[in-house]
Design a protein around this motif. Sequence first.
Motif, short mmCIF file in Angstrom:
data_model
loop_
_atom_site.label_atom_id
_atom_site.label_comp_id
_atom_site.label_asym_id
_atom_site.label_seq_id
_atom_site.Cartn_x
_atom_site.Cartn_y
_atom_site.Cartn_z
N CYS A 213 66.52 44.38 35.14
CA CYS A 213 67.79 44.93 34.65
C CYS A 213 68.87 44.82 35.71
N PHE A 214 68.55 45.16 36.94
CA PHE A 214 69.55 45.14 38.01
C PHE A 214 69.87 43.73 38.48
N ALA A 215 68.92 42.82 38.34
CA ALA A 215 69.23 41.42 38.65
C ALA A 215 70.34 40.92 37.72
N ALA A 216 70.24 41.27 36.44
CA ALA A 216 71.28 40.89 35.47
C ALA A 216 72.59 41.62 35.76
N LEU A 217 72.50 42.90 36.13
CA LEU A 217 73.70 43.70 36.42
C LEU A 217 74.48 43.10 37.59
N GLN A 218 73.78 42.68 38.63
CA GLN A 218 74.47 42.13 39.79
C GLN A 218 75.04 40.75 39.52
N GLY A 219 74.48 40.06 38.52
CA GLY A 219 75.08 38.80 38.11
C GLY A 219 76.46 39.02 37.51
N GLN A 220 76.64 40.17 36.85
CA GLN A 220 77.93 40.51 36.24
C GLN A 220 78.86 41.21 37.22
N HIS A 221 78.28 42.01 38.12
CA HIS A 221 79.09 42.81 39.06
C HIS A 221 78.53 42.64 40.46
N PRO A 222 78.82 41.53 41.12
CA PRO A 222 78.23 41.24 42.44
C PRO A 222 78.66 42.20 43.54
N GLY A 223 79.68 42.99 43.29
CA GLY A 223 80.12 43.95 44.30
C GLY A 223 79.26 45.20 44.36
N ILE A 224 78.36 45.37 43.42
CA ILE A 224 77.47 46.55 43.41
C ILE A 224 76.20 46.22 44.17
N LEU A 225 75.91 47.03 45.18
CA LEU A 225 74.67 46.88 45.95
C LEU A 225 73.68 47.93 45.45
N VAL A 226 72.62 47.48 44.81
CA VAL A 226 71.62 48.39 44.24
C VAL A 226 70.54 48.68 45.28
#
Length: 298
Positions: free
Chosen positions: A110-123
């Motif tokens: 889920c977070f791999a996909a999220l960071q593809g959309q919002h690369p500024g978010i560091l999970v």
Amino acid sequence: MLDWDDLRFFLAIARHGSLTAAARDLRVAQSTVGRRLSSLEASLGVRLLHRTPEGYTLTLAGQDVLNQAERVEVEVLGVERSAGGRDRRLEGVLRVTCTETIAAHVLAPCFAALQGQHPGILVELMPNPHVISLSMREADIAVRLVRSEQHDLVVRRIGQIAFGLYASPVYLEKHGEPDFEAGCPGHRLMTLLDDVEIDPQAQWLSDLATRANLGMQTSSHEALLSAARSGGGLACLARFRADPDPGLRRLETPLPPPVTEIWLAVHKDSRSTPRVRVALSAIAEAVKGLAPVLSPRD
């Protein structure tokens, strides 16, 4: 004037009992922790902690300072949450706590996909069997298998996980099919260690196999699955992990194990922060999309 950072370092040492553990929690060097403690004690003119062979213990003055520092901490964290809730940027650190299995098989993709959309978010994904405090800003979001009752959290149910009783064919060939009416004599049980999140399943298994011996306990669901696959005994496992495993067989039981609900929790002061909001939506959608796998209807 006291430096809040010095108090923060003191709190970490008091809670963990050692400079090493405090440094690990604060993500700084051990020497920095010791220096901050010395700075605080010099400012106050009093010894706050005794160093013993077992670790650091509070002096009487240290106990008084601890009580007041914890109240200061609550206020400071409240300010940070309030300010953080007004952060309009889709960037920054996002800390999420959950169980090991959910982290690996639900949230990591889920977070791999999220960071593809919002690369500024560091999970920062933190698998942990124990409850991590959202109120103390140890995490921004929690995905848990038990509902939190804290009044300052917003909690919602986003799905459920089905469980089953499993054993390896090799184990069953050696020990025979379990006799549930007799309480499964001659069998070994393997369970999760001190995991309050699946207490209903643990109680169900205990009631089901009253005459079985306890063979192993672990805090890791993945280790439990591996041990069952290796012939260690009977184990209550999440079906989405165990059903596809060719080394395991799901056993028919007189009553099915309780279904576990998945809960999504966030502090009320930070739920409107953009990075938190998009992560909450992404997690809920990921769990919804996996519903047929996480809780099969057969």
